[in-house]
Design a protein around this motif. Structure first.
Motif, PDB file in Angstrom:
ATOM      1  N   GLN A  37      10.267 -16.666  17.510  1.00 53.34           N
ATOM      2  CA  GLN A  37       8.803 -16.782  17.374  1.00 53.34           C
ATOM      3  C   GLN A  37       8.446 -17.941  16.458  1.00 53.34           C
ATOM      4  OE1 GLN A  37       7.198 -13.031  15.975  1.00 53.34           O
ATOM      5  NE2 GLN A  37       7.612 -11.991  17.901  1.00 53.34           N
ATOM      6  N   HIS A  38       9.239 -18.089  15.429  1.00 52.46           N
ATOM      7  CA  HIS A  38       8.990 -19.173  14.477  1.00 52.46           C
ATOM      8  C   HIS A  38       9.200 -20.534  15.160  1.00 52.46           C
ATOM      9  CE1 HIS A  38       9.512 -20.267   9.921  1.00 52.46           C
ATOM     10  NE2 HIS A  38       8.731 -21.118  10.551  1.00 52.46           N
ATOM     11  N   SER A  43      12.676  -4.947   7.697  1.00 48.47           N
ATOM     12  CA  SER A  43      13.067  -6.343   7.482  1.00 48.47           C
ATOM     13  C   SER A  43      13.301  -6.614   5.999  1.00 48.47           C
ATOM     14  CB  SER A  43      11.994  -7.291   8.018  1.00 48.47           C
ATOM     15  OG  SER A  43      12.041  -7.309   9.424  1.00 48.47           O
ATOM     16  N   LYS A  95      12.957 -10.305   5.318  1.00 49.45           N
ATOM     17  CA  LYS A  95      11.703 -10.631   4.644  1.00 49.45           C
ATOM     18  C   LYS A  95      11.874 -10.347   3.155  1.00 49.45           C
ATOM     19  CE  LYS A  95       7.585  -9.560   6.682  1.00 49.45           C
ATOM     20  NZ  LYS A  95       6.619  -8.943   7.650  1.00 49.45           N
ATOM     21  N   THR A 122      16.192  -8.271  15.431  1.00 50.26           N
ATOM     22  CA  THR A 122      15.026  -8.613  14.598  1.00 50.26           C
ATOM     23  C   THR A 122      15.021 -10.100  14.269  1.00 50.26           C
ATOM     24  OG1 THR A 122      14.894  -6.409  13.663  1.00 50.26           O
ATOM     25  CG2 THR A 122      13.909  -8.168  12.369  1.00 50.26           C
ATOM     26  N   GLN A 149      12.216 -12.899  15.168  1.00 51.15           N
ATOM     27  CA  GLN A 149      11.474 -13.683  14.176  1.00 51.15           C
ATOM     28  C   GLN A 149      11.780 -15.180  14.278  1.00 51.15           C
ATOM     29  OE1 GLN A 149      10.855 -12.083  10.239  1.00 51.15           O
ATOM     30  NE2 GLN A 149      10.912 -14.117   9.297  1.00 51.15           N
TER      31      GLN A 149
END
Ligand code: FAQ
Length: 311
Positions: A39-40, A210, A216, A32, A36
Motif C-alpha cells: 500500500q505504501h 501491528s 507500527k 500484514t 502495508q
C-alpha cells in the motif's frame, strides 16, 4: 518445531531485533507487512499524479526543475518499496495488477484534486510533512528491508517538505491573489492530511497487533497529534489560518486540541468513492498498458543475454 520457531521470533521482537527475509516469521506477520508495504509503494506511485499534473505549467524553469526532481523521487520511493515487498515473497507485477484492479489500497490523500500551483507547495508542506511524521518512527520498524527503505526515503521526504514550505513562503511574499491561492489550498488539504494517519485508534483494527509485532511504533492518533503540534507553529510563521475553529493550545495536555475529521469522508475515499479515485487508477492502468512494450523488450533482451552467456 513451530513452537520453537515462534518463541525465537517472539524473543527477537521483544529484544527489538530486526527480522530479515530469510528468518522464520508467522504467516500473519508476513501478510500484514505485504499489505502495508505494498500500500505504501502504491501510494508513492499514485502520489506522483496530483503534483505531476503541474509539471507542464510550472511558473518558471527553476520551479519546473524542482518539481520534476521531486516527482521522480516519488517514483524511486515506490520502486524501493516494491523491492522491499518482494523480499516477502510477492511479485511486483502481481502487486501492480492488484492496484489497477482496485484490489489493493493506496493513501486516501491522493484522491483529491490539485487545483493550482499553490497546491504543489501545500502538498510538499502538509502531505510530505504528514508522511515524515508517520515514516520517521518506521525507520525502527521490525522488518529489516522496510526499516532500511524508510531511512533513505525519510531523508528525501524532509527535503520535499522544505521545498513545499519554501515555495509557500515565496508566494506569501507576493500579491494578495497569491496569498489567497495559498490559503485556499491550505483550506482544501488540511483535513485530508489529518486523515492520512488512518481512522481513530478506537476504529483501527490493525494497530494493536501491528504494534505488538513492532511493525507500527505509534498509534494513528498519536501520530496525528504529533503532526498537528508540529504544523501549527509553521502555519503561524507562514501567515495562513488552519481551517479548524477548535484548534487551540491546551496547557494541561501540552498539546494542541483540534476538531474531529470527517471520518465518513475517509471511509468513502478509502472505499473508492473519493473525488479522484477513478481517474487516478485509470491513469495508472493506462500508463501500465502503454508500458507493456518496454517490459516485453526488457524481458526479451534479458533472455537473449542469458542465451549468449550460456554459449
Ligand atoms: N488511506 O487498522 P488501520 C506518501 C486502511 S505517504 C487509505 O489503522 P494500519 C509520500 C488500512 O490500510 C502515504 N487507506 O490500518 C508522498 C486498513 O485497510 P486494510 C503512504 C487507509 O495499516 C507524499 C484500514 O484502513 N504512507 O506516499 C488509510 O494499521 C507526497 C484500517 O486502518 C504509508 O502508507 C488511508 N489514509 O494503519 C508521496 C505509510 N488509513 O489494509 C507523494 C505506511 C487507513 O486492512 C507525494 N502505512 N487505511 O484493508 C501506515 O503507517 C499504516 O498502514 C496506516 C494505516 C497508518 C496508513
Amino acid at each position: 518445531a513451530d513452537e520453537a520457531l515462534q518463541a525465537h521470533f517472539d524473543a527477537r521482537i521483544a529484544a527489538n531485533q530486526r527480522i530479515e527475509p530469510r528468518d522464520w516469521m508467522p504467516e500473519a506477520y508476513r501478510r500484514t507487512l505485504v499489505r502495508q508495504v505494498s500500500q505504501h509503494a502504491h501510494s508513492e506511485i499514485i502520489g506522483m499524479q496530483p503534483e505531476g499534473d503541474w509539471i507542464a505549467s510550472a511558473p518558471s524553469l527553476r520551479r519546473k526543475a524542482i518539481l520534476l526532481a521531486k516527482v521522480q523521487d516519488e517514483a524511486g520511493h515506490g520502486l524501493y518499496l516494491y523491492a522491499a515487498a518482494e523480499t516477502l515473497g510477492v511479485d511486483r507485477a502481481d502487486l501492480t495488477e492488484r492496484l489497477i484492479e482496485g484490489r489493493q489500497k493506496y493513501s486516501s490523500i491522493f484522491n483529491y484534486p490539485s487545483l493550482g500551483y499553490a497546491d504543489v507547495g501545500v502538498i510538499g508542506w502538509l502531505v510530505d510533512g504528514a508522511a515524515i511524521c508517520n515514516q520517521v518512527p518506521l525507520c525502527r520498524t521490525s522488518y529489516g528491508p522496510y526499516a532500511r527503505a524508510m531511512v533513505r526515503i525519510c531523508k528525501e521526504e524532509s527535503f520535499h517538505q522544505r521545498q513545499g514550505y519554501e515555495l509557500l513562503m515565496r508566494m506569501m511574499e507576493g500579491t494578495e491573489g497569491q496569498r489567497a491561492m495559498v490559503q485556499d489550498a491550505v483550506d482544501r488539504w488540511w483535513w485530508p492530511s489529518l486523515m492520512m494517519f488512518g481512522p481513530p485508534d478506537a476504529d483501527s483494527p490493525n494497530t494493536r497487533r501491528s504494534m505488538d509485532w513492532g511493525i507500527k511504533i505509534d498509534t494513528n492518533d498519536e501520530l496525528r497529534q504529533k503532526f498537528v503540534d508540529m504544523t501549527v507553529p509553521q502555519a503561524e510563521k507562514l501567515g495562513v489560518t488552519l481551517p479548524d475553529p477548535e484548534l487551540s493550545w491546551n496547557d494541561e495536555r501540552g498539546h494542541y486540541d483540534f476538531g474531529t475529521p470527517d471520518w465518513d469522508e475517509l471511509k468513502r475515499v478509502i472505499s473508492g468513492d473519493g473525488p479522484k479515485n477513478a481517474e487516478r487508477v485509470a491513469r495508472r492502468r493506462a500508463a501500465h498498458e502503454k508500458g507493456a512494450w518496454v517490459r516485453e523488450a526488457a524481458t526479451a533482451y534479458a533472455a537473449k543475454r542469458r542465451n549468449t552467456e550460456e554459449v
